[in-house]
Design an enzyme around this catalytic site. Structure first.
Site, mmCIF file in Angstrom:
data_model
loop_
_atom_site.group_PDB
_atom_site.id
_atom_site.type_symbol
_atom_site.label_atom_id
_atom_site.label_comp_id
_atom_site.label_asym_id
_atom_site.label_seq_id
_atom_site.Cartn_x
_atom_site.Cartn_y
_atom_site.Cartn_z
ATOM 1 N N CYS A 1 47.749 35.998 37.503
ATOM 2 C CA CYS A 1 46.209 36.010 38.249
ATOM 3 C C CYS A 1 45.235 36.534 37.269
ATOM 4 C CB CYS A 1 46.205 37.423 39.563
ATOM 5 S SG CYS A 1 44.770 37.459 40.086
ATOM 6 N N CYS B 1 47.767 40.759 36.657
ATOM 7 C CA CYS B 1 46.374 40.206 36.813
ATOM 8 C C CYS B 1 45.588 40.482 35.475
ATOM 9 C CB CYS B 1 45.609 41.174 38.249
ATOM 10 S SG CYS B 1 46.700 40.800 39.453
ATOM 11 N N CYS C 1 29.503 48.786 38.284
ATOM 12 C CA CYS C 1 30.573 48.335 37.178
ATOM 13 C C CYS C 1 30.178 48.939 35.930
ATOM 14 C CB CYS C 1 30.376 46.700 37.063
ATOM 15 S SG CYS C 1 31.857 46.183 35.902
#
Ligand code: SAM
Ligand code: DTB
Ligand code: SF4
Length: 340
Positions: A130, A99, A62
């Site tokens: 979301c 989202c 990440c």
């Protein structure tokens, strides 16, 4: 005919699906896909990073982990009005779900009320909502459900065995606990993972088995192809064989016949032929918009052209979404599909 829904898959059965000749696997997956879905409809979701960088978790893939130097500027939680303006733009472009992702281990008390406002605001526009905010308590899931959250994204990412090689700041069971809270609160579950992180075939089988053997299949299953980020421990990992990626999509479709399987991160690194194969294999959802969270995604206009060339149309909004129905005959996507 409706496929049998199972929650007791064994590794050797999943392996047998994977090692079939490619055409046999795709035929089986596509046949199931046709029994459960319109094969020419693909759900479109737009992503926004509402809080970027400086995450305390150490996920090796990440860009937003505070443990690695990826050159990313960290940002505070976005203002509600700014998030709603982005959501409006996504709505006008034809997205049916918005989202919102935050680089948190879990939401803080201070930030949580703003998150609830974002859910309510987006929902009122007539889009599905979301969120992906990290670990949640039962109280937080209840509050999100009350605010009208439709989906919660919380990925298991890989097999139980490989998980600790990728993330050390939390464990696999904590992920499952949050998923159970989400399910119990009546929010739909979005859970999947990443391939191309150096995992073995066995890990890929174990990852899909965990999802398929949950008490209820996630409504949405994102399959991400690792986007390699400079400065992370996985920046130089070997690519997954593209056919193995398609096999992952196909096996996910067979194991979870009624779930939306999302061709998620990594589309920009794929050619159109590969994306078309994934749609044939059972992928029926994408992230739409030129940004994922911190990395880029194909331009909206390129996706529109691809849809039109393949005769694919965006999946209409499900009936249980917002109060105002999303436009079904306007928006860029619909025009492109109509022009085809
Ligand atoms: N912080 C929250 C969490 O991890 O649950 C939410 C945001 S996090 C960025 C959401 C998911 O994005 C991760 O679980 C992972 O599956 C996916 N992801 C993150 N970085 C990625 C990358 N470089 N390539 C592919 N997928 C990635
Ligand atoms: C998911 O499975 N993929 C999305 C979403 N859930 C939140 C995130 C993809 C992130 C790709 C890398 C980035 O843009 O930072
Ligand atoms: Fe943080 Fe989520 Fe990135 Fe892990 S994947 S470092 S939890 S933002």
């Amino acid at each position: 005919m409706s496929p049998v829904i199972r929650h007791d898959w064994q590794n050797h059965e999943i392996e047998a699906l994977f090692i079939q000749p490619f055409n046999d696997l795709l035929f089986q997956a596509h046949s199931i896909h046709r029994q459960c879905f319109d094969p020419n409809a693909v759900q479109v979701s737009t992503l926004l990073s509402i809080k970027t960088g400086a995450c305390p978790e150490d996920c090796k893939y990440c860009s937003q982990s505070g443990h690695y130097n990826t050159g990313l500027d960290k940002e505070k939680l976005m203002e509600v009005q700014k998030v709603l303006a982005e959501a409006q733009r996504a709505h006008e472009n034809g997205a049916t779900r918005f989202c919102m992702g935050a680089a948190w281990k879990h939401p803080s008390r201070k930030d949580f009320p703003y998150v609830l406002e974002m859910v309510k605001g987006v929902k009122a526009m007539g889009m599905e909502t979301c969120m992906t905010l990290g670990q949640l308590s039962e109280e937080q899931t209840a509050a999100l459900a009350e605010a009208g959250l439709d989906y919660y994204n919380h990925n298991i990412d890989t097999s139980r065995e490989y998980y600790s090689k990728i993330i050390t700041t939390r464990d696999f069971d904590e992920r499952l606990d949050t998923l159970a809270h989400v399910r119990d609160a009546g929010i739909k579950v979005c859970s999947g993972g990443i391939v191309g992180m150096g995992e073995t075939d066995k890990d890929r089988i174990g990852f899909l088995r965990e999802l398929a053997n949950l008490p209820q299949h996630p409504e949405s299953v994102p399959i991400n192809n690792l986007v390699k980020i400079k400065g992370t421990p996985l920046e130089n990992v070997e690519d997954i064989d593209p056919f193995d990626f398609v096999r992952m999509v196909a096996v996910a479709r067979i194991l979870m016949p009624h779930s939306h399987v999302r061709l998620s991160a990594g589309r920009e690194q794929m050619n159109e032929q590969m994306q078309a194969l994934c749609f044939f294999a059972g992928a029926n959802s994408i992230f739409y918009g030129d940004r994922l969270l911190t990395t880029s995604n194909p331009d909206e206009s390129d996706d529109m052209k691809l849809f039109a060339r393949l005769g694919i149309h965006p999946e209409p909004l499900s009936e249980n979404a917002g109060e105002t129905p999303a436009p079904q005959s306007s928006g860029a996507f619909y025009d492109a599909a109509a022009a085809h």
